[in-house]
Design an enzyme around this catalytic site. Structure first.
Site, PDB file in Angstrom:
ATOM      1  N   GLY A 115       0.770  -1.238   0.000  1.00  9.62           N
ATOM      2  CA  GLY A 115       0.000   0.000   0.000  1.00  9.62           C
ATOM      3  C   GLY A 115       0.796   1.280   0.000  1.00  9.62           C
ATOM      4  O   GLY A 115       0.206   2.371   0.031  1.00  9.62           O
ATOM      5  N   LYS A 117       2.457   2.795  -2.351  1.00 11.13           N
ATOM      6  CA  LYS A 117       2.176   3.626  -3.526  1.00 11.13           C
ATOM      7  C   LYS A 117       0.695   4.004  -3.581  1.00 11.13           C
ATOM      8  O   LYS A 117       0.334   5.114  -3.966  1.00 11.13           O
ATOM      9  CB  LYS A 117       2.635   2.898  -4.787  1.00 11.13           C
ATOM     10  CG  LYS A 117       4.150   2.669  -4.802  1.00 11.13           C
ATOM     11  CD  LYS A 117       4.604   1.772  -5.912  1.00 11.13           C
ATOM     12  CE  LYS A 117       6.128   1.620  -5.893  1.00 11.13           C
ATOM     13  NZ  LYS A 117       6.627   0.896  -4.694  1.00 11.13           N
ATOM     14  N   CYS A 233      11.774  -2.599  -9.262  1.00 10.22           N
ATOM     15  CA  CYS A 233      12.915  -2.326  -8.387  1.00 10.22           C
ATOM     16  C   CYS A 233      14.056  -3.264  -8.787  1.00 10.22           C
ATOM     17  O   CYS A 233      14.653  -3.933  -7.946  1.00 10.22           O
ATOM     18  CB  CYS A 233      12.544  -2.474  -6.919  1.00 10.22           C
ATOM     19  SG  CYS A 233      11.888  -4.090  -6.454  1.00 10.22           S
TER      20      CYS A 233
END
Length: 480
Positions: A115, A117, A233
């Protein structure tokens, strides 16, 4: 720290980075930095800096982000329980900050748990429009739900569905979509060295295949004229520039935009955020210069971990044809199905809701199995989907009684409920409250529900009777 990379990874990174490889290895001697992102639904970044119990340093490329010193435990402070900030790795704050969300947008965070973002996207909506936060894992979606509610978000729907099922329902529905995709995680090797074992097991090919399954479904759900931000990432060209090239090659309706728009450069004046590398994904002919519109964050260049970001726009339908992939029509049904008919509130529910000065459209309140929800305006039909939350949970009706929810407490501002009990951040009773203990108020209050706050910021409910406050803080959120 002497880092030992998988041999195949080391070989590729040496080739990618060249003379910079040793700088990259040296950065592993430094600790991974902690960051906190201020919840601008509740207060401004500048105000938080004034009341913060910790010395903070601004993250240069995040307007509402701060580094905090090593050795602190900000997840134990009452301000954390008030939803004033989210603890997030600094580079991980970047994708949501670069998706240009405006109030009133319909926004999808497709791979949303836990959560970090989603909560920033919700803050950018300022309570207007709809945020659909989805994660295919039901257990991870529950953590997502907690963070959405902790942040006081009123206009979110939390789902746990496969992207393909969502695209059947939401064709061409969303103005903005964030796909922070499952990836090989190379950018997090310093923060979580155990990810290297996962890399050795799956490599990059497994994740690039998964990304190619997710992205076409996201594109189907994007409106013509909408924007989609793809992030990972990892440093893998296959998952980064290669995936951006895959979208351009297979979806003519999509075009690559500047992930760092020129008008934002004054606000994101940080030279450690670098363009993507088209030369790393050349297959036939010359590199595609447009891939320089993507950005990379490197841990040896910035005070953060590794990330990749690409921003796409969806062209108008007449530029690529209505039958092209991703051109699904906007849903005709724009209201939640109300099988129960006209909602009848108990007297106690009605009286409680009358006390709220928070804007409350009574026409958007529905009842489901004794629970009352405030639906986001323009919510589509969600029947047949795994829904963890239909908008804001107001509370529950139990045998004519009404119990307001923890989510409602977090969504309120001080002053939007008449009976409030506020404590200073250093008051020892605050910890007792967060551990679900009974309190004795130090000031006179009327019997009934009381909104308990730290300073000006709500934490939850208590119920006063006979001079004692029975604790109504959500047990699952209890401070340990």
């Amino acid at each position: 720290m002497q880092v030992q990379f998988p041999a195949e990874y080391e070989k590729r990174m040496r080739a990618q980075l060249g003379q910079e490889y040793e700088d990259y290895v040296c950065c592993f001697k430094d600790p991974s930095l902690g960051g906190m992102r201020v919840n601008t639904l509740k207060l401004s970044a500048d105000l938080f800096a004034q009341i913060s119990p910790y010395p903070l340093t601004r993250i240069p490329w995040i307007k509402n982000g701060y580094f905090y010193p090593e050795g602190l435990s900000p997840a134990k402070h009452p301000f954390y329980y008030a939803g004033l900030y989210y603890l997030q790795e600094p580079s991980a704050m970047t994708p949501a900050s670069l998706l240009p969300v405006s109030p009133g947008d319909f926004v999808l965070d497709l791979c949303a748990a836990p959560g970090g973002k989603s909560t920033e996207l919700a803050a950018k909506l300022c309570g207007s429009g709809i945020l659909v936060a989805n994660d295919i894992s039901n257990s991870r979606a529950k953590a997502l739900l907690k963070n959405i509610e902790l942040f006081g978000v009123k206009n979110a729907v939390v789902l746990s569905e496969a992207p393909g099922k969502l695209s059947e329902r939401f064709g061409g529905f969303f103005d903005k979509i964030l796909v922070d995709a499952p990836c090989s995680g190379e950018g997090m090797f310093r923060k979580s060295p155990t990810i290297m074992k996962n890399w050795e097991q799956y490599g990059t090919g497994y994740y690039s295949s998964l990304q190619k399954q997710i992205l076409p479904e996201a594109i189907k759900m994007l409106k013509p004229g909408g924007k989609l931000l793809y992030s990972t990432c990892t440093f893998s060209p296959e998952e980064d520039e290669g995936m951006a090239a895959y979208i351009l090659d297979h979806f003519p309706e999509m075009e690559l935009l500047d992930a760092l728009p020129k008008e934002s450069m004054a606000d994101i004046s940080y030279n450690g955020i670098l363009p993507g590398k088209p030369e790393w994904v050349v297959k036939d002919g010359a590199p595609r210069d447009e891939l320089k519109r993507t950005v990379r964050l490197w841990p040896h260049k910035i005070r953060g971990e590794g990330h990749f970001i690409a921003l796409f726009g969806k062209k108008a339908e007449d530029t690529y044809g209505a039958e092209s992939p991703g051109s699904a029509k906007i849903l005709d049904e724009t209201r939640f199905s109300r099988e129960a008919g006209v909602l009848k509130l108990s007297d106690e529910s009605r009286e409680f809701l009358k006390k709220l000065s928070m804007p409350l459209d009574r026409g958007r309140i529905i009842g489901r199995e004794g629970r009352l929800y405030l639906l986001p305006e323009g919510l589509p039909d969600l029947s047949g989907l795994r829904v963890l939350r239909h908008g804001l949970l107001l509370g529950e009706e139990k045998k004519g009684r009404f119990e307001p929810s923890q989510a409602l407490a977090m969504a309120l501002k001080r002053g939007e409920y008449p009976e409030t009990y506020s404590m200073h951040q250093d008051d020892p009773d605050l910890v007792r409250y967060l551990k679900c203990e009974t309190l004795e108020p130090k000031e006179p209050l009327a019997d009934g529900y009381v909104l308990v706050c730290v300073g000006d910021y709500p934490l939850g409910w208590a119920k006063l009777s006979g001079g004692r406050m029975k604790n109504k803080y959500l047990p699952g959120w209890r401070m340990q």
